[in-house]
Every structure is written in structure tokens, then in C-alpha cells.
Design a protein around this motif. Structure first.
Motif, mmCIF file in Angstrom:
data_model
loop_
_atom_site.group_PDB
_atom_site.id
_atom_site.type_symbol
_atom_site.label_atom_id
_atom_site.label_comp_id
_atom_site.label_asym_id
_atom_site.label_seq_id
_atom_site.Cartn_x
_atom_site.Cartn_y
_atom_site.Cartn_z
ATOM 1 N N SER A 173 0.835 -1.215 0.000
ATOM 2 C CA SER A 173 0.000 0.000 0.000
ATOM 3 C C SER A 173 0.864 1.257 0.000
ATOM 4 C CB SER A 173 -1.029 -0.006 1.130
ATOM 5 O OG SER A 173 -0.384 0.029 2.356
ATOM 6 N N THR A 228 0.234 -3.713 -8.222
ATOM 7 C CA THR A 228 0.251 -2.815 -7.059
ATOM 8 C C THR A 228 -0.058 -1.376 -7.446
ATOM 9 O OG1 THR A 228 1.863 -4.230 -5.969
ATOM 10 C CG2 THR A 228 1.703 -1.986 -5.135
ATOM 11 N N ARG A 288 1.916 1.820 -3.508
ATOM 12 C CA ARG A 288 0.773 2.402 -4.232
ATOM 13 C C ARG A 288 0.670 3.901 -3.926
ATOM 14 N NH1 ARG A 288 -3.176 -0.895 -2.241
ATOM 15 N NH2 ARG A 288 -2.360 -2.536 -3.559
#
Ligand SMILES: [Zn+2]
Length: 295
Positions: free
Chosen positions: A178, A223, A181
Motif C-alpha cells: 500500500s 500494485t 501504491r
């Protein structure tokens, strides 16, 4: 093309000799903003260089969390684009690169290591050495694939005090998916591959290298939701066959450190990078960038 690794709060390069402080990085960016023309990786490849100023592009290798927490806010402040070359180690279930774990254990543990039928003992310089072959563990790693390194990592995790890992987190912890990202969502960031396991692509067989590069791209594309076409070679190492294969796989921005073969400068995809040196002043660093070399 400039090569950074990690940014910390204080500029401590004892744990990783390629880290600089936030303050030093900010001084670099202020200088770039005034004197250089800083462009994204795509522009570096595709757009003409600035007619008067030195055109540069900033790259970061290894995917440290500090790239997001320490470097990105400064890149945004100075409106400087940069690209980040990230492995698949998080996808493989680890939050640390094998080389960083090995460095930490070499610094902090005096234990000998036994795995894969080998016994490594520390020499006077603090390097683990296999007693029968006198070969260093680092050399074993450079010559071998993931299976050997995985066995080594389990042995290293058992040898290190968890408190040391906790205290030194800033110097090794990898971005989560994350966080990758989040980084890729910044208009100032481009994401590229740094291999899946950070294996040296000149040492593993070609089919393993191919698998690693495909796997890395699948992970990063899933991702970030963006196509991945740039690759920074782990440890700057490649072979002519690897270069050919990269083009077949659609990697068309290939980032080396130093060229390794005579005709590399004819390869339009392949670019050399100058590594940032944490042991010199900002003025000396800018002079080296202007010269394009430390010599
Ligand atoms: Zn690396």
C-alpha cells in the motif's frame, strides 16, 4: 542520471553506506532547482536536453520506506520528479532485503552461521567466511539464487536480537504494497523494477532471470495499476543476454551503474548512473555531478 538509496533523519551511514540525511537531500534539491533541469525518467529518455542547464533525473534504488516518508515530501516541495526502483520482496513475504539483513547481522552479531551444509565464521574485518573455501558469505550470495538466500535469511533472523532490528528500522524497512501504491500515486514519482529478489542478474541462469523480471513487473503493475517499463539492475549487474531479454520483455529503460561492455554506450535503452556519495560535501557532490564522474 543520479542514484540515491536511502534518506534518514541524521545522515548516519554506518548501517548503510549509501544513506544521506534529509537535510543534505534538501540541499541537493535546492541546488538542482536553481542550477539544473530536473526531469522525470520518461522525459530524460524522450525529451531533448535543456539547451543551457544540465539535464538530470533522480533515481532511488531498493524500495526503502524512507523514500516515501523522507524523500517524497521534499521532492514535492521542490517539484522535482524522481523514479523509484523496487523489488518484490514484500510480495515474497519479507520486509527486509537479504543484503541489509546480512549487513545488520555482520555489524551486530558475533555468532557463527550454519546453514545449507556450510559454516560461516566472522573474520577480523567482520565478514562471514566459509572456513573450507575461504569464500565470503557475500560472495556466496552474489553467486547464488533465492533458495540459498532464503536459507541464509532464516539463519540470520535467528542470529539477530529483535531489539536491534527494531532500533534500526529506518535503515532497512521496505515499503508495503500500500505504501508503494501511495508513492506511485504522487505526480512526482515513477515506479520501476529492481528485480524480484534482488538477485544479481549476471549470476543466475537466464530462465531464472526472465522469471524474476516477469514476476517483478506483475507485482508492481498489480500494485500501482500502471505499466512498468523501467528496470534498474540489482547491484548494477547484467550480461549481454540479459540486456537482449529485457528488450524482449518490454523493459525499454535500463538503468546501469557503470557500463560493463564495450558497446554498451551504443545501446539507446541503457544509461549509466552516478551514485551519490555520503562521505563528501554538498559542494563536492555537485561538482562530481557536473563532471559526471568522481575522478
Ligand atoms: Zn539494489
Amino acid at each position: 542520471m543520479l542514484l540515491y538509496h536511502g534518506i534518514d533523519n541524521v545522515g548516519d551511514s554506518r548501517l548503510n553506506t549509501r544513506f544521506i540525511s534529509k537535510d543534505t537531500f534538501e540541499q541537493h534539491l535546492a541546488y538542482f532547482k536553481e542550477h539544473f533541469h530536473t526531469v522525470s525518467l520518461d522525459e530524460y529518455y524522450d525529451a531533448p536536453a535543456h539547451p543551457e542547464k544540465l539535464t538530470i533525473t533522480i533515481t532511488f534504488d531498493d524500495g526503502y520506506r524512507n523514500n516515501l516518508t523522507h524523500a517524497l515530501p521534499l521532492l514535492e516541495k521542490y517539484e522535482c520528479p524522481a523514479s523509484f526502483f523496487i523489488t518484490g520482496i514484500r510480495d515474497a513475504g519479507y520486509d527486509i532485503l537479504w543484503a541489509d539483513l546480512l549487513d545488520l547481522v555482520s555489524h551486530h552479531s558475533s555468532e557463527e552461521l550454519a546453514f545449507s551444509g556450510l559454516i560461516f565464521v566472522k573474520d577480523k574485518k567482520g565478514h562471514f567466511v566459509d572456513l573450507s573455501s575461504r569464500k565470503t558469505l557475500k560472495q556466496f550470495c552474489k553467486d547464488s539464487g533465492w533458495r540459498f538466500k532464503l536459507n541464509m535469511m532464516h539463519s540470520l533472523f535467528a542470529a539477530i536480537d529483535p531489539a536491534i532490528l527494531e532500533q534500526t528500522r529506518d535503515y532497512w524497512v521496505q515499503m508495503t504494497t500500500s505504501e508503494i501504491r501511495e508513492l506511485s500515486a504522487s505526480p512526482w514519482a515513477t515506479i520501476g523494477s529492481h528485480g524480484y529478489y534482488h538477485n544479481n542478474l549476471d549470476a543466475i541462469d537466464l530462465s531464472s532471470a526472465k522469471e524474476e523480471l516477469e514476476h517483478s513487473r506483475q507485482f508492481l503493475e498489480a500494485t500501482t495499476g500502471t505499466p512498468i517499463s523501467a528496470l534498474a539492475f540489482p547491484c548494477g549487474l547484467y550480461t549481454r543476454d540479459v540486456l537482449k531479454m529485457c528488450n524482449q520483455l518490454g523493459y525499454n529503460k535500463l538503468l546501469a551503474v557503470d557500463y560493463l561492455f564495450d558497446d554498451d554506450d551504443l545501446n539507446l535503452y541503457l544509461v549509466e548512473r552516478i551514485g551519490i556519495n555520503p562521505y563528501i560535501s554538498v559542494t563536492e557532490q555537485m561538482a562530481a555531478i557536473l563532471r559526471g564522474t568522481y575522478y
